[in-house]
Design a protein around this motif. Sequence first.
Motif, short mmCIF file in Angstrom:
data_model
loop_
_atom_site.label_atom_id
_atom_site.label_comp_id
_atom_site.label_asym_id
_atom_site.label_seq_id
_atom_site.Cartn_x
_atom_site.Cartn_y
_atom_site.Cartn_z
N VAL A 1 0.84 -1.20 0.00
CA VAL A 1 0.00 0.00 0.00
C VAL A 1 0.87 1.25 0.00
O VAL A 1 0.61 2.22 -0.73
CB VAL A 1 -0.96 -0.01 1.21
N ARG B 1 0.90 4.09 -3.11
CA ARG B 1 0.42 5.45 -2.88
C ARG B 1 1.51 6.51 -2.95
O ARG B 1 1.21 7.67 -3.26
CB ARG B 1 -0.30 5.53 -1.53
N HIS B 2 2.75 6.13 -2.68
CA HIS B 2 3.75 7.17 -2.45
C HIS B 2 4.93 7.16 -3.41
O HIS B 2 5.57 8.21 -3.58
CB HIS B 2 4.25 7.09 -1.00
N ASN C 1 -1.43 -0.85 -11.35
CA ASN C 1 -1.58 0.53 -11.81
C ASN C 1 -0.98 0.71 -13.20
O ASN C 1 -1.55 1.39 -14.06
CB ASN C 1 -0.93 1.50 -10.83
N GLU D 1 -6.55 4.26 7.20
CA GLU D 1 -6.66 4.51 5.76
C GLU D 1 -7.51 3.41 5.14
O GLU D 1 -7.31 2.23 5.41
CB GLU D 1 -5.28 4.51 5.12
N ASN E 1 -9.55 1.67 1.51
CA ASN E 1 -9.35 1.48 0.08
C ASN E 1 -10.46 2.14 -0.73
O ASN E 1 -10.62 1.85 -1.92
CB ASN E 1 -9.25 0.00 -0.27
N ASP F 1 -11.53 5.24 -2.57
CA ASP F 1 -10.99 6.47 -3.14
C ASP F 1 -12.06 7.57 -3.12
O ASP F 1 -13.26 7.30 -3.30
CB ASP F 1 -10.54 6.21 -4.57
N SER G 1 -3.48 10.98 0.36
CA SER G 1 -3.40 10.05 -0.77
C SER G 1 -4.70 9.97 -1.55
O SER G 1 -4.80 9.19 -2.50
CB SER G 1 -3.03 8.64 -0.26
#
Length: 266
Positions: free
Chosen positions: A52, A56-57, A105, A190, A192, A194, A235
């Motif tokens: 994760v 995200r980063h 992704n 956090e 999932n 969006d 995020s």
Amino acid sequence: MTAFISLTTDFGTSDFGVGEMLGVIYAIAGDDIRVADLTHDVPPQNVLDAAVILGRHTPYFPEGSIHIVVVDPGVGTHRRPIAARLGKQFFVGPDNGVFTLMLRNAQRDGEPVQVVHTNRPRYWLENISAIFHGRDIFAAVGAHLAAGVPLEELGEIINDPVLLDLAEPRPIEGGWEGVITRVDHFGNLESNIDASLIKDMGPVDVIVGGAAIHGLVDTFGAARAGDLVAMIDSSGVIAVSVVNGSAAGFLHVAQGDPFRVLKAQP
């Protein structure tokens, strides 16, 4: 051109592991390289948490960056060491699913996906510890990649990397049901889900750990210390926090627990 490398591990910073990896990287790639610590505080052996974080980063890094990841509970077993080009960046680490989000992704966006089994010992250190592939294989392979060795030279191309079975948010009556994907250092939860999924829902209620949170706040400062709040985090996902406290501790929930966002009832 300066090469960029990031390091992500579950080592913490009180021991020698990160420093030894840096030594290997500089010894092979030289000092014309820049290394950043993404984090060394992944919970021990938590491959999902690392996946994760990467998903995200790492996109904030420059194109062509190399991300070396050592969250490797299977170190020394038959799990493969791999390196990959996933979209515009490169990744080196264990074949245990840690790169699942980045691979998905890249596939979603129609970007390059190439994965190799880094099984050519000339790109490893000479002496290999069975329990420290982060130093002896991953740091060395990443450094060779940064020094200009082509990805396909590092090993045999594979088409079956291990992928995690990641939970996807699903539509339910009145909204969406997902899960807590990770609990951060502050105890924030956090999800999932969006923010794009709820943009047309209007006011919402967030349901987690038996608590119902009415509406979203924009910042922590919009509520009082100790308040339970929901917001869109940095995020872009829906998250739950306790202002100046720990939502995980307050609600007694953990990674993988249910998380719902519903259209607010009048």
